[in-house]
Motif scaffolding. Structure first.
Motif, mmCIF file in Angstrom:
data_model
loop_
_atom_site.group_PDB
_atom_site.id
_atom_site.type_symbol
_atom_site.label_atom_id
_atom_site.label_comp_id
_atom_site.label_asym_id
_atom_site.label_seq_id
_atom_site.Cartn_x
_atom_site.Cartn_y
_atom_site.Cartn_z
ATOM 1 N N SER A 48 3.475 -13.360 4.449
ATOM 2 C CA SER A 48 2.928 -12.734 5.645
ATOM 3 C C SER A 48 3.834 -11.612 6.137
ATOM 4 O O SER A 48 3.369 -10.529 6.503
ATOM 5 N N PRO B 69 -2.480 -4.273 3.201
ATOM 6 C CA PRO B 69 -1.827 -5.548 3.525
ATOM 7 C C PRO B 69 -1.539 -5.730 5.016
ATOM 8 O O PRO B 69 -1.722 -6.813 5.561
ATOM 9 N N ARG B 70 -1.078 -4.654 5.675
ATOM 10 C CA ARG B 70 -0.737 -4.765 7.095
ATOM 11 C C ARG B 70 -1.968 -5.095 7.937
ATOM 12 O O ARG B 70 -1.883 -5.865 8.901
ATOM 13 N N GLU C 183 -2.870 -8.859 7.413
ATOM 14 C CA GLU C 183 -1.964 -9.751 8.139
ATOM 15 C C GLU C 183 -2.185 -9.666 9.651
ATOM 16 O O GLU C 183 -2.082 -10.676 10.365
ATOM 17 N N THR D 98 4.445 -3.756 4.984
ATOM 18 C CA THR D 98 3.975 -2.746 4.039
ATOM 19 C C THR D 98 3.197 -1.658 4.776
ATOM 20 O O THR D 98 2.137 -1.924 5.346
ATOM 21 N N TRP E 36 3.548 -8.543 3.799
ATOM 22 C CA TRP E 36 2.317 -7.794 4.034
ATOM 23 C C TRP E 36 2.409 -6.997 5.332
ATOM 24 O O TRP E 36 1.986 -5.838 5.392
ATOM 25 N N SER F 81 0.610 -9.663 -4.284
ATOM 26 C CA SER F 81 -0.803 -9.575 -3.909
ATOM 27 C C SER F 81 -1.440 -10.926 -3.595
ATOM 28 O O SER F 81 -2.576 -10.971 -3.114
ATOM 29 N N LYS F 82 -0.709 -12.018 -3.853
ATOM 30 C CA LYS F 82 -1.313 -13.329 -3.598
ATOM 31 C C LYS F 82 -0.237 -14.382 -3.397
ATOM 32 O O LYS F 82 0.910 -14.216 -3.851
ATOM 33 N N THR G 89 0.797 1.379 5.665
ATOM 34 C CA THR G 89 -0.533 1.781 5.200
ATOM 35 C C THR G 89 -0.580 3.290 5.023
ATOM 36 O O THR G 89 -0.306 4.039 5.961
ATOM 37 N N GLY H 128 -5.032 -9.809 -2.877
ATOM 38 C CA GLY H 128 -5.180 -8.489 -2.288
ATOM 39 C C GLY H 128 -5.495 -7.452 -3.345
ATOM 40 O O GLY H 128 -4.862 -7.429 -4.408
ATOM 41 N N GLU I 77 -2.691 -0.341 -1.597
ATOM 42 C CA GLU I 77 -1.261 -0.607 -1.405
ATOM 43 C C GLU I 77 -0.743 -1.718 -2.297
ATOM 44 O O GLU I 77 0.469 -1.862 -2.472
ATOM 45 N N TRP I 78 -1.642 -2.518 -2.870
ATOM 46 C CA TRP I 78 -1.215 -3.589 -3.773
ATOM 47 C C TRP I 78 -1.097 -3.117 -5.223
ATOM 48 O O TRP I 78 -0.761 -3.908 -6.096
#
Length: 384
Positions: free
Chosen positions: A211, A193-194, A197, A217, A214, A337-338, A219, A350, A354-355
């Motif tokens: 945003s 996610p990171r 974004e 979050t 994400w 995730s969305k 990694t 996503g 991570e999601w």
């Protein structure tokens, strides 16, 4: 301009598994990967006798080489059943992480290392023969290679009333910087996610709260670095050691046996040195300190590995953002995730590890997140 129902951004495990699920459903797609290789954070070093004395940090691709994981190493089939079933269906061989014998503990620089009774993981952790990259290779072998494009860095997603414009830059081709635009009905984000974004421009912008979630979050692997030392044999086992160690001194804080099933000896460790400090020291110096630590723990035989590998994920721009350098290295809680509102609703999801709500950041999480994402595709896509 290329029209395609689904575009997958990212060619790691989650992206490749999503591609397999789409092919099984007969849904056309394109997978775009920024690297010139597939696998993402799943990477192995392959050591052959021909180059073993080079102490190289490169990832050798010799076919007959022993493979050592530079990214994730383990999975737990007792509770990661979906991943385990996939591995079985791909006819990949597994073996248990070696944990027989005593471990070593370093508590302070002015104290000698202490030998202690080792412990075994419950449930047992497993490794793949040939390393985790065999999972990537097996999936790719089952896909339509013409649908997969490497060296393609997705820079921007533009949402129109009809489709999503996916703008991808050729990073490794003859015309570096050339931009190809794909028109997709749906986009699967098979990235952390990171990274999504921070590296991709959305036009119009994503909802601000999403945003931010994400971006915040962490990694998995991004702050970490791994060191691998390869030997002719796992000599520590002869003295009753498991190869495991814990250290408050470092540079490696956690060490494990990384030997192959064929008894190619190897030890690997996670650095406890912060990313900013690692980047101020050369790889040569870091390796010297690692070898010295292994000698303290397991004796003089550890001083002469036939090969060494160092992978600092914090210095990999396709894995880490600047915020990851100060991360604590813990698995993050999965963000949404969305988007649930706005123009990006129902056309973007996503599916990076991570999601995964169950296993965020783990190898199993990549399979879980990809499955959920493909199952979430709109009925209009599934009917195409």
């Amino acid at each position: 301009m290329q029209d395609i129902p689904v575009v997958i951004v990212g060619g790691g495990l989650s992206g490749l598994y999503a591609a397999l699920l789409l092919e099984q459903k007969g849904i056309a797609y394109r997978l775009l990967e920024a690297r010139n290789t597939l696998g993402g954070r799943i990477a192995v070093a392959k050591c052959s006798d021909a180059h073993a004395t080079n102490n190289s940090t490169d990832i050798d691709q010799a076919e007959s080489s022993a493979a050592f994981d530079l990214g994730p190493s383990w999975f737990w089939p007792d509770y990661q059943t979906q991943l385990s079933t996939l591995i079985e269906s791909l006819d990949l061989s597994r073996f248990a992480q070696f944990e027989e014998g005593d471990m070593m503990v370093e508590r302070a620089a002015n104290q000698s290392p202490v030998r202690m009774q080792g412990y075994k993981s419950t449930p047992p952790s497993m490794r793949l023969v040939g390393g985790m990259a065999t999972l990537i290779d097996a999936l790719y072998a089952r896909l339509d290679a013409s649908c997969i494009m490497t060296g393609q860095t997705v820079k921007q997603l533009n949402k129109t009333s009809q489709y999503i414009e996916v703008q991808s830059e050729d990073s490794f081709g003859h015309v570096t910087g050339h931009v190809t635009t794909f028109r997709a009905q749906h986009v699967l984000l098979a990235l952390p996610p990171r990274l999504v974004e921070g590296r991709i421009v959305f036009q119009p912008a994503l909802p601000q709260d999403l945003s931010e979630q994400w971006r915040e979050t962490a990694t998995w692997m991004a702050p970490h670095a791994k060191y691998v030392a390869v030997y002719e044999s796992p000599f520590w086992r002869d003295a009753g050691f498991s190869g495991a160690a814990r250290s408050a001194i470092g540079p490696l804080t956690e060490i494990h046996d990384a030997s192959t099933l064929e008894n190619d000896g190897a030890l690997f460790g996670f650095f406890g040195v912060p990313a900013q400090v690692r980047q101020s020291v050369s790889d040569t110096v870091l390796k010297e300190h690692c070898r010295a630590q292994l000698v303290r723990l397991f004796g003089d035989q550890a001083s002469t590995p036939k090969a060494e590998y160092l992978k600092d994920w914090a210095q990999d721009p396709l894995t880490a953002m600047s915020a990851d350098a100060s991360g604590n290295g813990q698995h993050a809680v999965a963000p949404p995730s969305k988007p649930k509102t706005g123009v990006w609703q129902d056309c973007l999801i996503g599916c990076g590890s991570e999601w995964s709500a169950q296993f965020p950041g783990y190898v199993a999480g990549a399979i879980d997140a990809a499955t959920v994402a493909v199952q979430s595709l709109p009925a209009t896509i599934l009917r195409q």
